[in-house]
Design a protein around this motif. Structure first.
Motif, mmCIF file in Angstrom:
data_model
loop_
_atom_site.group_PDB
_atom_site.id
_atom_site.type_symbol
_atom_site.label_atom_id
_atom_site.label_comp_id
_atom_site.label_asym_id
_atom_site.label_seq_id
_atom_site.Cartn_x
_atom_site.Cartn_y
_atom_site.Cartn_z
ATOM 1 N N UNK A 1 43.229 50.259 70.368
ATOM 2 C CA UNK A 1 43.262 51.148 71.524
ATOM 3 C C UNK A 1 44.120 50.677 72.490
ATOM 4 N N UNK A 2 43.916 49.340 72.811
ATOM 5 C CA UNK A 2 44.261 48.705 74.241
ATOM 6 C C UNK A 2 45.560 48.024 73.916
ATOM 7 N N UNK A 3 46.154 48.110 73.167
ATOM 8 C CA UNK A 3 47.800 47.583 73.162
ATOM 9 C C UNK A 3 48.835 48.456 73.823
ATOM 10 N N UNK A 4 49.467 48.022 74.687
ATOM 11 C CA UNK A 4 50.517 48.998 75.496
ATOM 12 C C UNK A 4 51.303 50.099 74.427
ATOM 13 N N UNK A 5 51.910 49.528 73.324
ATOM 14 C CA UNK A 5 52.630 50.746 72.432
ATOM 15 C C UNK A 5 51.729 51.543 72.271
ATOM 16 N N UNK A 6 50.414 51.197 71.577
ATOM 17 C CA UNK A 6 49.331 52.436 71.271
ATOM 18 C C UNK A 6 49.053 53.212 72.377
ATOM 19 N N UNK A 7 49.048 52.861 73.531
ATOM 20 C CA UNK A 7 48.551 53.586 74.777
ATOM 21 C C UNK A 7 49.558 54.627 74.853
ATOM 22 N N UNK A 8 50.572 54.107 74.903
ATOM 23 C CA UNK A 8 51.970 54.929 75.447
ATOM 24 C C UNK A 8 52.233 56.082 74.033
ATOM 25 N N UNK A 9 51.874 55.686 72.864
ATOM 26 C CA UNK A 9 51.914 56.568 71.627
ATOM 27 C C UNK A 9 50.937 57.536 71.642
ATOM 28 N N UNK A 10 49.596 57.221 72.120
ATOM 29 C CA UNK A 10 48.516 58.249 72.496
ATOM 30 C C UNK A 10 48.786 59.120 73.360
ATOM 31 N N UNK A 11 49.444 58.619 74.533
ATOM 32 C CA UNK A 11 49.724 59.619 75.887
ATOM 33 C C UNK A 11 50.611 60.528 75.448
#
Length: 339
Positions: free
Chosen positions: A78-88
């Protein structure tokens, strides 16, 4: 010497002049000479069109779209920057689709909502948002959201989002009038939100995740329907005619069955092989079962009373349930971190 006759009640004393006939009394004349007090400016009776559109989009219910982080959180990604951007991005797209559905639904149900004690205050039913404006904005979002998904996300997410939008629009038009199918459609909407995050990051979705999420959603949806049926008993189902087709006994059976399956699936996940209880200081994976079961039992209290409305309102209104949910989240996070 003759004494003066005493004054009677109808005789004025000397020196007191009677007011002329038709002249106003002194206090009345004084009031008439005073300038009128300025009235406070009237507040606008109707709020702005933009504010009404935002209210119709149900900002309080956007919290449901946080389910897109469920699969990545379960996988510890959950807490990797690419993952957070994609989830946003996925969160924003689901929010746009949900807003489109709410706008079109309220436009279609405007007449029925005016007969409801609380829904009559919705902007479209109250006349704050014209029905054509609601259709126009909802239709625009329904076109732009899938197009943006095809451009910004993976093909699987775009297909899922398009299917979600089509299913929800079909629900607004006809499926909400079909017994059992209406429960399945709303439940599937929750499940699609939970699946979207995993598809966006390429995370395999386990069977226990899908079963627990699906039946947990069915539990909350059927509990809400049961509460509506209890509260609208004897009122003819003015705004949700299908409620007259369900019995409270049947809806109670559905939410009890769904709660049991969700708890069983979660326990099987927590106790399955591969979940080593000795990987951390405490067996967080197994201990999280306690908090999960307590949360379901606490939510069932409101379902049994017929007061389980919107899930987010139930959680935020009850402090004990919110605390239990936070404890469960902490235990679940520690279990994932120990993998």
């Amino acid at each position: 010497m003759t004494e003066a006759a005493p004054m009677t009640n109808g005789t004025r004393s000397a020196g007191t002049a009677a007011p002329a006939q038709g002249a106003p009394a002194p206090d009345t004349a004084l009031r008439e000479r005073r300038p009128p007090r300025p009235r406070p400016p009237e507040r606008p009776r109707r709020r702005s069109l933009l504010g009404g559109l935002v209210r119709t989009a149900r900002p309080k219910q956007w919290i449901k779209n946080i389910l897109v982080v469920a699969a990545p959180a379960a996988a510890g990604r959950l807490f990797s920057p690419p993952a957070l951007a994609e989830l946003a991005v996925v969160f924003a797209l689901f929010t746009a689709c949900a807003a489109a559905v709410y706008l079109i639904n309220d436009a279609r149900d405007a007449d029925a909502d005016r007969a409801h004690p609380t829904k009559r205050h919705r902007p479209v039913a109250a006349g704050q948002v014209p029905v054509p404006a609601a259709y126009a904005v909802g239709g625009t979002l329904a076109v732009l959201a899938p197009a943006a998904a095809a451009w910004l996300t993976s093909p699987s997410v775009a297909a899922l989002l398009t299917a979600y939008l089509g299913m929800q629009l079909a629900y607004c038009v006809s499926l909400k009038h079909v017994l059992v199918v209406d429960l399945a459609v709303v439940t599937t909407g929750f499940l699609m939100r939970a699946m979207a995050g995993g598809l966006a990051l390429g995370i395999p979705l386990s069977r226990w995740f899908l079963i627990t999420t699906g039946f947990g959603a069915l539990f909350m949806v059927s509990a809400k329907r049961y509460s509506e049926a209890v509260q609208m008993a004897g009122k003819g189902g003015a705004t949700r005619a299908l409620l007259t087709e369900y019995t409270t006994g049947y809806l109670r059976f559905v939410w009890q069955l769904a709660a049991g399956v969700a708890v069983l699936a979660y326990c099987l996940w927590a106790l399955e092989e591969g979940g080593d209880p000795h990987t951390g200081l405490l067996p967080w994976r197994q201990l999280s079962m306690v908090a999960f079961i307590l949360a379901v039992l606490r939510y069932a209290v409101f379902a049994d009373r017929g007061t389980a409305g919107e899930p987010e309102e139930v959680v935020l209104r009850d402090r004990a349930l919110a605390v239990i949910g936070l404890v469960w989240l902490a235990m679940y996070g520690l279990a994932v971190a120990d993998w």
